[in-house]
Scaffold this motif. Structure first.
Motif, mmCIF file in Angstrom:
data_model
loop_
_atom_site.group_PDB
_atom_site.id
_atom_site.type_symbol
_atom_site.label_atom_id
_atom_site.label_comp_id
_atom_site.label_asym_id
_atom_site.label_seq_id
_atom_site.Cartn_x
_atom_site.Cartn_y
_atom_site.Cartn_z
ATOM 1 N N ASN A 125 0.732 -1.025 0.018
ATOM 2 C CA ASN A 125 -0.030 0.301 0.620
ATOM 3 C C ASN A 125 0.943 1.507 0.000
ATOM 4 O OD1 ASN A 125 -2.069 2.233 0.187
ATOM 5 N ND2 ASN A 125 -2.789 0.251 1.943
ATOM 6 N N PRO A 126 0.595 2.622 -0.811
ATOM 7 C CA PRO A 126 1.256 3.006 -1.387
ATOM 8 C C PRO A 126 1.254 4.563 0.405
ATOM 9 C CG PRO A 126 -0.060 3.042 -2.750
ATOM 10 C CD PRO A 126 -0.342 2.040 -1.962
ATOM 11 N N LYS A 127 0.171 3.917 1.561
ATOM 12 C CA LYS A 127 0.526 5.014 2.387
ATOM 13 C C LYS A 127 1.998 4.306 3.900
ATOM 14 C CE LYS A 127 -2.885 7.295 1.805
ATOM 15 N NZ LYS A 127 -2.882 8.740 2.053
ATOM 16 N N PHE A 128 1.713 3.378 3.274
ATOM 17 C CA PHE A 128 3.106 2.940 4.158
ATOM 18 C C PHE A 128 4.380 3.470 3.584
ATOM 19 C CE2 PHE A 128 -0.060 -0.948 4.054
ATOM 20 C CZ PHE A 128 0.050 -0.801 6.198
ATOM 21 N N LEU A 129 4.972 2.899 2.278
ATOM 22 C CA LEU A 129 6.139 3.383 1.892
ATOM 23 C C LEU A 129 6.043 5.479 2.751
ATOM 24 C CD1 LEU A 129 5.879 2.109 -1.357
ATOM 25 C CD2 LEU A 129 7.861 1.731 0.209
ATOM 26 N N GLU A 130 4.555 6.207 2.147
ATOM 27 C CA GLU A 130 4.317 6.973 3.096
ATOM 28 C C GLU A 130 5.601 7.428 4.030
ATOM 29 O OE1 GLU A 130 0.846 9.381 2.053
ATOM 30 O OE2 GLU A 130 1.459 8.923 -0.330
ATOM 31 N N VAL A 131 4.411 6.452 5.478
ATOM 32 C CA VAL A 131 5.063 6.543 6.512
ATOM 33 C C VAL A 131 6.544 6.223 6.302
ATOM 34 C CG1 VAL A 131 5.060 5.330 8.372
ATOM 35 C CG2 VAL A 131 3.084 5.775 6.946
ATOM 36 N N GLY A 132 7.191 5.392 5.990
ATOM 37 C CA GLY A 132 8.414 5.262 6.118
ATOM 38 C C GLY A 132 9.293 6.339 5.361
ATOM 39 N N GLU A 133 8.802 7.114 4.342
ATOM 40 C CA GLU A 133 9.693 8.127 3.953
ATOM 41 C C GLU A 133 9.713 9.741 4.369
ATOM 42 O OE1 GLU A 133 8.005 9.719 0.521
ATOM 43 O OE2 GLU A 133 8.595 7.612 -0.517
ATOM 44 N N LEU A 158 15.444 2.917 3.677
ATOM 45 C CA LEU A 158 15.422 2.310 2.206
ATOM 46 C C LEU A 158 16.130 2.881 1.137
ATOM 47 C CD1 LEU A 158 11.585 0.744 3.230
ATOM 48 C CD2 LEU A 158 13.872 -0.231 3.076
ATOM 49 N N THR A 159 16.940 2.123 0.864
ATOM 50 C CA THR A 159 17.486 3.025 -0.688
ATOM 51 C C THR A 159 16.363 3.041 -2.143
ATOM 52 O OG1 THR A 159 18.082 0.959 -1.715
ATOM 53 C CG2 THR A 159 19.591 1.583 -0.360
ATOM 54 N N PRO A 160 16.363 4.254 -2.858
ATOM 55 C CA PRO A 160 15.268 3.980 -3.578
ATOM 56 C C PRO A 160 14.534 3.267 -4.183
ATOM 57 C CG PRO A 160 16.957 5.988 -4.078
ATOM 58 C CD PRO A 160 16.810 5.359 -2.609
ATOM 59 N N GLU A 161 15.664 2.514 -4.834
ATOM 60 C CA GLU A 161 15.437 1.769 -5.295
ATOM 61 C C GLU A 161 14.943 0.668 -4.361
ATOM 62 O OE1 GLU A 161 18.176 -2.926 -7.610
ATOM 63 O OE2 GLU A 161 19.441 -0.735 -6.613
ATOM 64 N N GLN A 162 14.422 -0.173 -3.253
ATOM 65 C CA GLN A 162 14.219 -0.763 -2.470
ATOM 66 C C GLN A 162 12.972 -0.599 -2.606
ATOM 67 O OE1 GLN A 162 16.443 -0.814 0.948
ATOM 68 N NE2 GLN A 162 18.420 -2.672 0.627
ATOM 69 N N ARG A 163 12.340 0.901 -2.534
ATOM 70 C CA ARG A 163 11.115 1.432 -2.116
ATOM 71 C C ARG A 163 10.929 1.162 -3.482
ATOM 72 N NH1 ARG A 163 14.075 6.424 0.772
ATOM 73 N NH2 ARG A 163 13.271 7.151 -1.751
ATOM 74 N N TYR A 164 11.381 1.038 -4.441
ATOM 75 C CA TYR A 164 10.835 0.506 -5.669
ATOM 76 C C TYR A 164 9.956 -0.683 -5.580
ATOM 77 C CZ TYR A 164 10.054 -0.305 -10.428
ATOM 78 O OH TYR A 164 9.129 -0.484 -11.606
ATOM 79 N N ASN A 165 11.356 -1.437 -5.559
ATOM 80 C CA ASN A 165 10.995 -2.811 -5.026
ATOM 81 C C ASN A 165 9.770 -3.641 -4.291
ATOM 82 O OD1 ASN A 165 13.077 -3.954 -6.759
ATOM 83 N ND2 ASN A 165 14.773 -4.139 -5.711
#
Length: 743
Positions: free
Chosen positions: A470-478, A632-639
């Motif tokens: 879910n994109p919301k979790f990536l936003e929390v990580g950022e 997380l690196t940008p590549e890890q976030r994309y994966n």
């Protein structure tokens, strides 16, 4: 030739004779053009007569041939020689021609040869042979007998052969090769019976080993292109069978189970995603197909329809949290779209359709009622994605998916065998379920994707994680990473576990680990969030052992109260690909999980700490509590994202090739591949297709019997939908939909 009244002068001289005024010049030119046209046509006719007259005279003057017809013709010609009035002076035609008269004949011959290029190939070959014989006869300066000409004509026709050049060099098949081919083509059936593929491969190799040094195999190895050449005995056997069939002129046009084209590929492609659950039930088969539909439709290259089950109100109260219910499918669709768009951040553009379903309490799952495929219109039946194909087809009694759709992809979410083994008589049940899963997977799918190696190894399957977060979790990580860079304390809490509270979700392993290392984990507290059927039993077991576990009601993982935890602990070995683990990694937390195939995808992330033994578990927990996780690196976030998951899905399910290939291109590519491989698939029927069709027919007969359905645990009355479903979904009444009962 003056008696014919035709001017034989050259065209230039004729045109110069009609000068005069301008009007006369026009008239003269028109007349001269007509005369030239008639002159050329007549000369061509005369040239044709002269040539045939010479041939006829030579033919009739030749010795008497064997056939009686030619003997009668010769006698008739000889008897007429005594009379000067009746004798045919055929040579007189030749004296009437001047040297320049042959120009028209040569021009006619050139036109005739130019027109030959548009004639049928056998006709051209026959004419070429006849001309060659004529030139040889004229060069030798002597006449040939009609019998010799007929003999050479027969030889010329005999040389025109449509069989392969090497057909006479291909030896016939022996008994060992026939047995080996039968075993190789029967692998799908043996696989269904539980016989390992290695055993079949060794049997095929042993049967072919005696023929390995045969000239036929050496010929195939030399003639096969280097890019296709290999040491695989099975491939060489396929080429051997194909070469023998080709030498006989046999061509396989299709089998008993072939169904022809399903839909028109010239229009916009359509993808139907069929799943076994829907929101607000927060389970993987409800959430992940919803995201998949949104991101597949985002490209606008294809139309997408998400097909989900509709439950009557009595079942909704048992399944959906907080006693949530819906009065109509439109009301539930609105809820689903609002929930999705709030998380993806864009307006979704796909269709949501419903099929009748019933909830089974014992298995805690939704079973389709009736033929699910009929709720997808035939004009939209192009590509089908079956989320949990084995679950959808356990009791499927209707049209075969691969017959209705051009391409069918199955996505395996759940390790059913692991759950069943935990039940009473689980080993026996797991044995039957294993073979049923393999049967429906073979019969109803072209391609199967398994999220991890923890699932059953099905036919036509490969392992690939095609789920994102879910994109919301990536936003929390950022946001947490930005807070850490600014010096703020991001993680104010310790460790937690979140999951549906049933024993199979890892609670048994969790309690066992904490009970065994109670002293090693003294002072360590774990917060647990979850609701479920086994809540009372799990909490009672923890209290009896006096474990330091704090239980809370279940909540959404994206809830703000869970962002402050630093460590997510998941000891489950029954999951296929735990969604909560992916979400914890996306938020930048540590994850402590078992060294298990279900966690293989997470190993590449530095914040994933795996353990093999209970002692390793204690060490990993202490390690996670004493240091901070890496951003997380940008590549890890994309994966971890759904964009990457959709790309992986398109590639491994072959949807990229299917969607980018129109009907003409597909036919051309198929023809090219067929020719390269010596037309293996077109030379002989595919036993695998026959077995798949047979399995589908057996399954159809089995699921048509209500007695057999109930004996295997089906929900009563799910072969067809009931009256309440027809009212909710505005369907024809069951008695109208199925007026004839039985199979």
């Amino acid at each position: 030739m003056a008696s014919f009244g035709v001017d034989t002068r050259p065209a230039a001289a004729a045109s110069g004779a009609g000068g005069g005024g301008s009007g006369g010049g026009v008239a003269g030119t028109t007349g001269e053009g007509a005369l030239s046209f008639l002159s050329r046509g007549l000369w061509e006719d005369l040239c044709f007569v002269r040539a045939r007259a010479g041939e006829l005279e030579t033919f009739l003057s030749a010795p008497v041939p064997e056939p009686e017809l030619f003997a009668r013709l010769r006698r008739a010609y000889s008897s007429s020689a005594s009379s000067a009035r009746t004798r045919l002076d055929l040579s007189a035609f030749g004296k009437a021609f001047e040297a320049d008269a042959w120009r028209g004949a040569r021009a006619a011959r050139w036109r005739w040869e130019a027109e030959e290029a548009e004639e049928w190939e056998p006709v051209r070959m026959v004419k070429a042979r006849l001309r060659e014989l004529e030139r040889r006869r004229q060069g030798q300066g002597q006449a040939q007998s009609p019998s010799d000409m007929l003999h050479k004509l027969k030889l010329s026709l005999k040389s025109i052969s449509f069989a392969p050049d090497a057909s006479e060099d291909v030896p016939p098949l022996d008994l060992g090769e026939l047995l080996a081919y039968f075993v190789k083509q029967s692998v799908p059936l043996f696989d269904q019976l539980g016989i390992k593929r290695d055993v079949c491969d060794k049997l095929v190799e042993s049967l072919c080993s005696k023929r390995k040094d045969h000239p036929a195999y050496r010929f195939l190895s030399a003639s096969e292109p280097s890019s296709l050449r290999n040491d695989n005995v099975g491939d060489e056997l396929d080429l051997r069978i194909a070469s023998v069939l080709q030498s006989t002129g046999h061509h396989y046009e299709g089998g008993f189970w072939s169904d022809g084209p399903k839909s028109d590929l010239s229009s916009k492609r359509h993808v139907a995603i069929v799943t076994t659950a829907s929101l607000p039930w927060m389970t993987g088969t409800a959430v992940n197909p919803l995201f998949r539909a949104a991101y597949l439709a985002k490209s606008s290259k294809q139309d997408v329809t998400l097909v989900v089950p509709w439950l009557c109100k009595s079942d909704q109260e048992l399944v959906y949290p907080n006693s949530m219910t819906f009065n109509s499918p439109q009301e539930q669709e609105t809820y689903m779209r609002n929930w999705l768009e709030e998380r993806v951040g864009f307006k979704t553009d796909f269709k949501i359709s419903f099929y009748p379903g019933k909830f089974q309490k014992e298995r805690r799952s939704i079973i389709p009622a009736g033929d699910t495929s009929q709720f997808i219109p035939s004009k939209e039946a192009d590509i089908a994605i079956l989320e949990e194909p084995e679950h959808l087809n356990w009791y499927h009694h209707g049209k075969r998916w691969t017959d209705k759709f051009n391409h069918v992809v199955g996505v395996v979410h759940t390790n059913y065998l692991e759950y069943i083994k935990r039940e009473k008589n689980g080993a026996i049940q797991a044995f039957f379920v294993k073979h049923i899963n393999n049967l429906v997977a073979r019969a109803y799918c072209h391609k199967i994707l398994r999220l991890s190696g923890a699932t059953q190894d099905l036919s036509k399957s490969m392992i690939c994680n095609v789920h994102g977060v879910n994109p919301k979790f990536l936003e929390v990580g950022e946001r947490i990473a930005a807070e850490r860079e600014s010096g703020q304390q991001s993680f104010s809490k310790g460790a937690y576990f979140l999951g549906k509270m049933v024993w199979a979700k890892g609670y048994r392993e969790l309690i066992d680990l904490f009970a065994k290392h109670k002293s090693d984990l003294e002072g360590f507290k774990l917060d647990i969030y979850g609701n479920g059927e086994d809540s009372h039993e799990v909490q009672s077991a923890a209290r009896k052992l006096n474990l330091n576990l704090n239980f809370h009601k279940g909540r959404d993982h994206a809830n703000d109260s869970l962002h402050g935890y630093k460590v997510f602990i998941n000891p489950s070995i029954s999951d296929v690909l735990c969604t909560a683990t992916v979400e914890a990694l996306a938020m930048g937390k540590f994850v402590v999980c078992a060294d298990h195939p279900s966690n293989d995808f997470f190993r590449s992330f530095p914040n994933c700490l795996t353990y093999k033994t209970s002692e390793d578990f204690v060490a990993r927990v202490k390690e996670a509590m004493t240091r901070d996780p890496q951003p997380l690196t940008p590549e890890q976030r994309y994966n971890l994202s759904w964009e990457a998951a959709t790309q992986r899905f398109m590639e491994h399910s072959e949807l990229v090739k299917v969607l980018n290939c129109d009907s003409s291109e597909c036919a051309s590519e198929s023809s090219k591949c067929t020719n390269t491989r010596m037309r293996r698939s077109a030379s002989a029927p595919n036993m695998s297709d026959v077995v798949d069709g047979g399995l589908a027919f057996v399954h159809y007969c089995f699921t048509g019997s209500e007695l057999l359905r109930l004996s295997t645990g089906a929900v009563p009355g799910t072969r067809n939908y009931d009256k309440q479903h027809s009212l909710d979904l505005h369907l024809p009444p069951p008695q109208v939909q199925n007026p004839v009962y039985g199979w």
